[in-house]
Write an enzyme that holds these catalytic residues in place. Structure first.
Site, PDB file in Angstrom:
ATOM      1  N   GLU A  88      10.247  -5.667  -9.344  1.00 27.69           N
ATOM      2  CA  GLU A  88      11.340  -5.226  -8.476  1.00 27.69           C
ATOM      3  C   GLU A  88      11.090  -5.626  -7.033  1.00 27.69           C
ATOM      4  O   GLU A  88       9.949  -5.676  -6.568  1.00 27.69           O
ATOM      5  CB  GLU A  88      11.503  -3.703  -8.573  1.00 27.69           C
ATOM      6  CG  GLU A  88      12.111  -3.325  -9.899  1.00 27.69           C
ATOM      7  CD  GLU A  88      12.559  -1.887  -9.954  1.00 27.69           C
ATOM      8  OE1 GLU A  88      13.167  -1.514 -10.954  1.00 27.69           O
ATOM      9  OE2 GLU A  88      12.309  -1.128  -9.007  1.00 27.69           O
ATOM     10  N   CYS A 329       9.937   3.570  -1.386  1.00 24.58           N
ATOM     11  CA  CYS A 329       8.513   3.304  -1.622  1.00 24.58           C
ATOM     12  C   CYS A 329       7.978   4.224  -2.709  1.00 24.58           C
ATOM     13  O   CYS A 329       8.233   5.423  -2.693  1.00 24.58           O
ATOM     14  CB  CYS A 329       7.712   3.569  -0.356  1.00 24.58           C
ATOM     15  SG  CYS A 329       7.679   2.171   0.744  1.00 24.58           S
TER      16      CYS A 329
HETATM   17  N1  SAH Z   1      -0.494  -0.692  -2.504  1.00 23.10           N
HETATM   18  C1  SAH Z   1       0.026  -0.816  -1.176  1.00 23.10           C
HETATM   19  C2  SAH Z   1       1.486  -1.180  -1.108  1.00 23.10           C
HETATM   20  C3  SAH Z   1       2.448  -0.525  -2.038  1.00 23.10           C
HETATM   21  S1  SAH Z   1       2.948   1.135  -1.753  1.00 23.10           S
HETATM   22  C4  SAH Z   1      -0.282   0.432  -0.379  1.00 23.10           C
HETATM   23  O1  SAH Z   1      -0.838   1.367  -0.935  1.00 23.10           O
HETATM   24  O2  SAH Z   1      -0.031   0.446   0.820  1.00 23.10           O
HETATM   25  C5  SAH Z   1       3.873   1.135  -0.273  1.00 23.10           C
HETATM   26  C6  SAH Z   1       3.817   2.481   0.449  1.00 23.10           C
HETATM   27  O3  SAH Z   1       4.574   3.491  -0.254  1.00 23.10           O
HETATM   28  C7  SAH Z   1       2.409   3.057   0.565  1.00 23.10           C
HETATM   29  O4  SAH Z   1       2.187   3.565   1.857  1.00 23.10           O
HETATM   30  C8  SAH Z   1       2.453   4.176  -0.459  1.00 23.10           C
HETATM   31  O5  SAH Z   1       1.461   5.104  -0.239  1.00 23.10           O
HETATM   32  C9  SAH Z   1       3.862   4.694  -0.278  1.00 23.10           C
HETATM   33  N2  SAH Z   1       4.364   5.558  -1.325  1.00 23.10           N
HETATM   34  C10 SAH Z   1       4.018   5.582  -2.625  1.00 23.10           C
HETATM   35  N3  SAH Z   1       4.683   6.555  -3.282  1.00 23.10           N
HETATM   36  C11 SAH Z   1       5.487   7.145  -2.374  1.00 23.10           C
HETATM   37  C12 SAH Z   1       6.426   8.209  -2.441  1.00 23.10           C
HETATM   38  N4  SAH Z   1       6.685   8.824  -3.590  1.00 23.10           N
HETATM   39  N5  SAH Z   1       7.053   8.566  -1.311  1.00 23.10           N
HETATM   40  C13 SAH Z   1       6.830   7.915  -0.137  1.00 23.10           C
HETATM   41  N6  SAH Z   1       5.970   6.900  -0.014  1.00 23.10           N
HETATM   42  C14 SAH Z   1       5.301   6.518  -1.124  1.00 23.10           C
END
Ligand code: SAH
Length: 344
Positions: A88, A329
């Site tokens: 995605e 995210c």
């Molecule tokens: N693996 C990388 C990039 C992907 S996640 C990382 O960890 O940065 C992108 C962002 O979304 C990260 O900051 C992650 O912690 C956040 N994220 C994941 N699940 C989320 C949620 N349910 N609500 C808000 N942000 C979330």
């Protein structure tokens, strides 16, 4: 091989390998990304034998679009890759331009407890051409202008280091797609040795570190990667990045009600980050299907914000994108598995 996975350096090496002038790589880049050719035969500046050899050696395959969901400020795309895996990608419309949120892996092994994407175990790394393909499809096939790229889709960029570096080099190359290096943001959960390696690169992009907790005890509960690479080393690696890049590093911090959103946590965070050239980006938690957490109240986010501000930390609250259609995210990809037929 797929032509969209070739960096300028790899293409130069390719030409050198059969005794040709490596400067031809630049002609190919311009033709691909500025003139948007889809056959090597259309490159007038190359001789017929070279065009034929390129046609034999490289394909132009792009991912196939399976489904698209649109809301006011966000579009979510589901792509099928050549082996049938799906990924995605999200397009976000900002007032300063369009940003594309790219996935770097099929699934993710980091297992952050709040993240839906991590519920699908990693199937494989994406190849650089598959990351370029996500961007190219949106930019060239759908003809939507793109100025910003964030590596915040599914996957951990530093767990797929080489292909991600190639991807970043390809999309910021000139002539090329016209994406500025500072408009590319790599987001990592904190694979410290890779971050240290990255910090030594000649050209550095914007960097976001998903921190989400101010101490090891809490962070290790939320993000298993912290058990291997604790906070102190991660912050030191971030410092190295800021020194080498002359840029601020962004710390992302999801606000989880009653878990990490107390004013004490804010004070501890301010202490941890004091002296670092950084921003803290407070992110409203997007509730996921299997969500065991609740988003923090607005008043709590404001109180947390104020503590950081008072202690001299640059802090912002992230605008939420796509939460109405599960494109936010941490919410990517599981939808298709759950409602596959409908998505088509
Ligand atoms: N693996 C990388 C990039 C992907 S996640 C990382 O960890 O940065 C992108 C962002 O979304 C990260 O900051 C992650 O912690 C956040 N994220 C994941 N699940 C989320 C949620 N349910 N609500 C808000 N942000 C979330």
């Amino acid at each position: 091989m797929n032509i969209y996975g070739q960096t300028m350096q790899k293409l130069r090496d390719y030409f050198i390998s059969f005794g040709e002038n490596p400067a031809k790589a630049k002609i190919v880049f311009k033709a691909l990304y500025e003139d948007k050719i889809s056959s090597f035969l259309a490159i007038d500046k190359l001789s017929m034998p070279i065009k034929t050899k390129l046609s034999v050696d490289f394909s132009f395959a792009l991912p196939e679009l399976l489904a698209q969901t649109d809301s006011e400020d966000t579009s979510k795309f589901l792509f099928r890759l050549s082996d049938g895996c799906t990924v995605e990608t999200v397009l976000m419309r900002h007032d300063y331009g369009n940003g594309v949120c790219v996935s770097t892996q099929v699934g993710c092994n980091m297992d952050c407890v709040f993240c839906e994407s991590g519920k699908l175990k990693k199937v494989r790394n994406l190849e650089s051409c598959e990351m370029v393909g996500q961007l190219l499809y949106i930019k060239e096939v759908l003809r939507l202008p793109v100025s910003h790229v964030v590596l915040m889709g599914i996957g951990e960029p530093f767990d797929n280091y080489d292909a991600v570096m190639d991807f970043v080099d390809i999309i910021t190359e000139q002539p090329g797609l016209g994406i500025a290096a500072r408009h590319v943001t790599i987001s990592t959960c904190g694979i410290t040795p890779k971050l240290l390696q990255y910090a030594e690169r000649a050209s550095l992009n914007s960097l976001a570190i998903s921190l989400h907790a101010p101490n090891d005890a809490l962070r290790s509960k939320l993000m298993p990667i912290n058990r291997r690479y604790p906070i102190s080393g991660l912050v030191e690696a971030a410092r190295r990045y800021t020194q080498n890049s002359n840029k601020k590093v962004t710390f992302a911090y999801i606000m989880l009600k009653g878990i990490n959103d107390s004013v004490d946590c804010a004070a501890e965070l301010a202490e941890l980050l004091s002296g670092l050239t950084c921003y803290v980006n407070l992110i409203p938690y997007n509730k996921t299907r299997s969500g065991q957490f609740e988003p923090s109240d607005k008043t709590q986010i404001a109180a947390f914000f104020d503590v950081l501000k008072q202690r001299g930390i640059n802090v912002t609250v992230r605008r939420e994108f796509g939460s109405d259609m599960n494109a936010a995210c941490g919410q990517l990809s599981s939808d298709y598995k759950n409602n596959g037929e409908q998505a088509l």
